[in-house]
Design a protein around this motif. Structure first.
Motif, PDB file in Angstrom:
ATOM      1  N   ARG A 493     -59.730  51.091  75.946  1.00 45.52           N
ATOM      2  CA  ARG A 493     -61.031  51.020  75.965  1.00 45.52           C
ATOM      3  C   ARG A 493     -61.619  51.909  74.774  1.00 45.52           C
ATOM      4  O   ARG A 493     -62.514  51.337  74.214  1.00 45.52           O
ATOM      5  N   GLY A 494     -60.715  52.625  74.245  1.00 49.66           N
ATOM      6  CA  GLY A 494     -61.247  53.445  72.862  1.00 49.66           C
ATOM      7  C   GLY A 494     -61.217  52.550  71.668  1.00 49.66           C
ATOM      8  O   GLY A 494     -62.133  52.381  71.096  1.00 49.66           O
ATOM      9  N   ILE A 495     -60.187  51.651  71.867  1.00 50.82           N
ATOM     10  CA  ILE A 495     -60.011  50.668  70.847  1.00 50.82           C
ATOM     11  C   ILE A 495     -61.042  49.674  70.766  1.00 50.82           C
ATOM     12  O   ILE A 495     -61.682  49.045  69.686  1.00 50.82           O
ATOM     13  N   ALA A 496     -61.369  49.366  72.007  1.00 47.16           N
ATOM     14  CA  ALA A 496     -62.439  48.191  71.877  1.00 47.16           C
ATOM     15  C   ALA A 496     -64.000  48.961  71.458  1.00 47.16           C
ATOM     16  O   ALA A 496     -65.018  48.429  71.078  1.00 47.16           O
ATOM     17  N   LEU A 497     -64.216  50.174  71.635  1.00 44.79           N
ATOM     18  CA  LEU A 497     -65.343  51.026  71.119  1.00 44.79           C
ATOM     19  C   LEU A 497     -65.398  51.179  69.661  1.00 44.79           C
ATOM     20  O   LEU A 497     -66.596  51.195  69.153  1.00 44.79           O
ATOM     21  N   PHE A 498     -64.253  51.276  68.970  1.00 49.76           N
ATOM     22  CA  PHE A 498     -64.312  51.623  67.478  1.00 49.76           C
ATOM     23  C   PHE A 498     -63.721  50.745  66.711  1.00 49.76           C
ATOM     24  O   PHE A 498     -62.968  49.764  66.953  1.00 49.76           O
ATOM     25  N   ARG A 499     -64.114  50.912  65.179  1.00 49.44           N
ATOM     26  CA  ARG A 499     -63.402  49.969  64.336  1.00 49.44           C
ATOM     27  C   ARG A 499     -62.788  50.726  63.323  1.00 49.44           C
ATOM     28  O   ARG A 499     -62.756  51.939  63.466  1.00 49.44           O
ATOM     29  N   TRP A 500     -62.170  50.098  62.391  1.00 49.39           N
ATOM     30  CA  TRP A 500     -61.428  50.895  61.446  1.00 49.39           C
ATOM     31  C   TRP A 500     -62.616  51.700  60.469  1.00 49.39           C
ATOM     32  O   TRP A 500     -63.491  50.986  60.346  1.00 49.39           O
TER      33      TRP A 500
END
Length: 817
Positions: A493-500
């Motif tokens: 879920r955190g990966i889906a929220l943020f980008r590089w």
């Protein structure tokens, strides 16, 4: 009859002739020059002037001469009356010629009243000269009238000073005059005048207040002066004005104490005098002690919304609880959060902590409740108040109360609003404050249940206010309670929220935890995660993930997969890290497959790396080949690397190759190396960029002989022409010739100067080094017979050519001659 008329006309013209009268009077004045003024001849000359004025009364020159003549006789009254007659007789346009002499005459008289009356008449004609009159009045001690006149000048907005003084300068002179002479200036209301100046000249309040106090001091009204000082220090708004007033006030108190002590010493000491002296000393000490508080009041008058100054004021009242409470109350009522300088919520928090320190928790809670309803400018201010409120309850072990407070703070309001929507009050936006949610999450972890904590973290993620650290904390919390798959879902879920690059920490932690949890049990899933992480990963963060990926393949996967990952990493990382990545790749390949497997890696590294790193790779590659016994391969690598190694810059490489040839080569290989070295050096000499740097180095160097400097100067000229051939008008062929000459000159300069005779070709190898070479055994050396050497020493065999005579017909007639 005609004769009579002629005589009459002649007499008329003689009587009204200005030149005749002027010259006649001048001669008469010369007759009395140097004689005593009491002699009768002076009166005769005066009568001549009087007769002349019967006809010449419109001539200012006659009047001036007559007045000066009377002044020289010291006839004061007659001179004054003559000046008055002149002013009445002459037109107004001629009066400016009379007045300077008249005024000089009256100023020199010891009769101020006469001069004052003359000046008053003069100012009706020329009011712009009032400053001259004022100066005269001050010189003769008529300060009251001088003050009146100066006040009239100050109030006259159309007045222009002939001395270039501004209206403020005139006003300041008036204040000094009336304040320093209170007993002589009686026609003006001094207090009203100076207070009027306080409203007109707001940038000079300190001086005006001091002038008003000085007036009362000189008048003997000391209590009024003290009241003026107190009023001044409570109304000024600048530190400069405050300093002027306070210093003057302190000096006044000191002078009062000193005067009292002198009086007591002269008149004797009694009980009343002692009490009065103690009272004055106490008043002075109190004034000095009040200075920080008074200065703080000045700064608050400048900006009543300065939060920092309110905190300083509270510290000044330390030890006085009632004053502290009053100060805090005044501060929170005065400071406007929209105009505040500093953090306005800190006043409320400090106010509540003051009650908390005095064990009045109910009052502290009341302050916090009021603080949560203030319309702050930023949401962080209100969030800080809620957090401080909760921390206060935690300090007193009211855990349930703290949870209730923070849950109330994060409750969704009836009207939702965006976090950065300034049009909405902060109370409608605080539910999106990460500061409050973070503290609530910490409290839930410590005091709440697993489900309540999980609900808080889920709510933070749903509101899309989470940070990478929040995601990691959530996953760690789930992992601590053995909900491993739930923690991995939290990472997802955190990966889906943020980008590089914000997602880097999440990916790094996620992959590390996944490998630690499953190892090689779910290898395909791990590979899929790594591929997802590397998809779109910036080169700056790729190195760590690739190394982690390769480590996974080495420990749980296939070696060839690990090598493939390392190879991808050498292309994906930043250019500055490729050299380090290739080193890791080579080391791991050598450990897994052996050193022979690294040949292809070395070749690729040499191709893609920049020259500075490619040289290092070449030397390591050649060293490896020489250790493996592949001398020809190593020599070929050295030969390839030499093309990117300038002998004047990379001397270490050439020394390494030289040592290699000494150990493994022979005379021919050394010759070949030296030939390559000269060729590479000549190649670098033709590069314009390097040539320009060498030229700059040569010009800035202070060493070298005169011939060398001359040669370098010639080379510089050739190079400058190469840089701009079109401007110099030189064709291509001529440019090539100049380059050839330049190369020859540089080769001559760079030619080494051996201490011993060189055996073959130009090189840096001496006889001693070749003798050492001959002693070393070379397994690859080719045995050459001595007979061939003897043949070479004898030289080639001579060939006998057959001679044949040339036919005579070839020469023709020349033969006969």
């Amino acid at each position: 009859m005609h004769t009579l008329i002629f005589c009459y006309l002649w007499f008329y013209f003689l009587c009204y002739s200005y030149k005749l009268w002027y010259n006649y009077l001048r001669e008469r004045r010369k007759q009395v020059k140097g004689k005593c003024i009491t002699e009768p001849i002076y009166e005769e000359v005066n009568n001549c002037h009087e007769r002349a004025l019967v006809f010449m009364h419109k001539m200012p020159r006659i009047w001036l001469d007559y007045c000066q003549f009377l002044v020289s006789q010291c006839k004061i009254t007659r001179s004054r009356r003559t000046f008055d007659r002149a002013l009445r007789a002459l037109p107004v346009t001629q009066h400016p010629r009379i007045w300077p002499l008249y005024l000089r005459f009256v100023r020199n008289l010891p009769l101020p009243e006469t001069a004052i009356r003359v000046y008053r008449r003069y100012l009706k004609l020329s009011p712009e000269n009032a400053e001259e009159y004022i100066d005269y009045l001050r010189s003769v001690g008529r300060l009251d009238e001088a003050a009146v006149r100066l006040g009239a000048v100050v109030n006259d907005e159309s007045f222009v000073s002939k001395e270039g003084k501004s209206n403020y300068q005139l006003w300041h002179e008036l204040c000094d005059l009336i304040s320093q002479n209170p007993d002589k200036v009686t026609s003006l209301n001094v207090g009203a005048i100076i207070r009027g100046g306080l409203t007109r000249f707001t940038d000079q309040l300190g001086k005006l207040w001091c002038s008003l106090a000085d007036y009362y001091i000189r008048s003997g009204h000391f209590e009024k002066a003290r009241d003026v000082y107190e009023e001044a220090i409570l109304t000024v708004v600048t530190v400069r004005d405050f300093t002027q007033v306070f210093d003057s006030y302190a000096q006044f108190e000191e002078s009062m104490i000193a005067a009292k002590m002198e009086t007591t010493a002269e008149m004797g000491q009694d009980e009343d005098d002692d009490v009065d002296l103690e009272l004055r000393l106490a008043r002075f000490e109190q004034l000095i002690a009040r200075r920080p508080l008074l200065l703080n009041s000045v700064l608050l008058r400048q900006n009543p919304h300065n939060v920092h100054e309110w905190h300083k004021r509270v510290k000044l009242y330390e030890g006085n609880p009632r004053q502290i409470i009053n100060t805090y109350t005044e501060a929170v009522q005065t400071v406007d959060p929209m105009k505040a300088t500093g953090k306005p919520h800190s006043l409320w928090v400090s106010f509540a902590k003051f009650y908390e320190e005095n064990e009045q928790l109910d009052d502290a809670r009341t302050i916090f409740e009021k603080a949560t309803k203030v319309s702050y400018k930023q949401v962080d201010d209100l969030a800080a108040v809620w957090c401080e409120y909760g921390e206060m309850e935690l300090r007193h072990e009211n855990y349930e109360q703290a949870l209730r407070i923070l849950r109330k703070a994060t409750a969704i309001p009836s009207k939702k609003a965006e976090y950065f929507d300034a049009s909405e009050p902060v109370q409608n936006r605080v539910y999106k404050s990460l500061k409050v949610w973070s503290m609530l999450a910490d409290l839930e972890e410590s005091l709440g249940t697993f489900q309540s904590t999980k609900a808080v973290y889920d709510r933070i993620i749903d509101l899309r206010i989470a940070t990478p650290q929040i995601i990691i904390n959530y996953a760690m919390f789930l992992e601590e309670h053995n909900y491993f798959e739930e923690s991995f879902k939290a990472y997802e879920r955190g990966i889906a929220l943020f980008r590089w690059p914000n997602v880097y920490d999440i990916w790094n932690t996620y992959l590390t935890k996944f490998i630690d949890r499953y190892g090689g049990k779910k290898l395909e899933r791990a590979r899929d995660l790594f591929e997802q992480a590397l998809d779109g990963c910036p080169a700056k963060f790729a190195k760590t993930i690739y190394l982690l990926y390769a480590k996974l393949e080495e420990e749980y996967g296939l070696a060839r997969h690990a090598m493939a990952v390392y190879e991808r990493a050498t292309q994906a990382v930043e250019t500055e890290e490729r050299h380090h990545m290739f080193n890791i790749y080579i080391k791991r390949a050598a450990e897994i497959y052996g050193v022979t497997y690294t040949r292809a890696i070395y070749q690729k590294a040499i191709e893609v790396l920049p020259d500075e790193h490619a040289r290092d790779m070449c030397q390591r590659f050649a060293d490896m080949e020489s250790k493996l016994g592949e001398i020809d391969r190593a020599r070929a690598i050295y030969s390839y690397c030499s093309q990117i190694c300038d002998p004047r810059v990379t001397a270490h490489f050439w020394q390494t190759w030289k040592e290699f040839e000494i150990r493994h080569g022979n005379e021919d290989t050394i010759r070949e190396m030296l030939r390559i070295k000269r060729s590479v050096q000549a190649t670098y000499n033709t590069q314009v960029n390097f040539m320009s740097s060498q030229m700059l180095k040569a010009t800035t160097s202070s060493t070298g002989t005169g011939t060398e400097n001359f040669t370098l100067l010639a080379v510089m000229r050739i190079r400058m022409s190469d840089l701009a051939p079109g401007q110099m008008g030189i064709d291509d062929m001529k440019m090539l010739e100049q380059k050839a000459q330049q190369l020859a000159a540089e080769a001559e300069l760079d030619k080494p100067k051996p201490k011993e005779k060189i055996l073959f070709v130009r090189s840096d190898t001496s006889r001693s080094e070749l003798a050492e070479l001959s002693k070393q055994a070379n397994p690859d050396e080719i045995d050459i017979d001595d007979d061939d050497d003897d043949d070479e020493d004898q030289g080639p065999d001579e060939v006998q050519l057959e001679q044949k005579s040339v036919p005579t017909a070839v020469f023709g007639g020349l033969k006969d001659d």
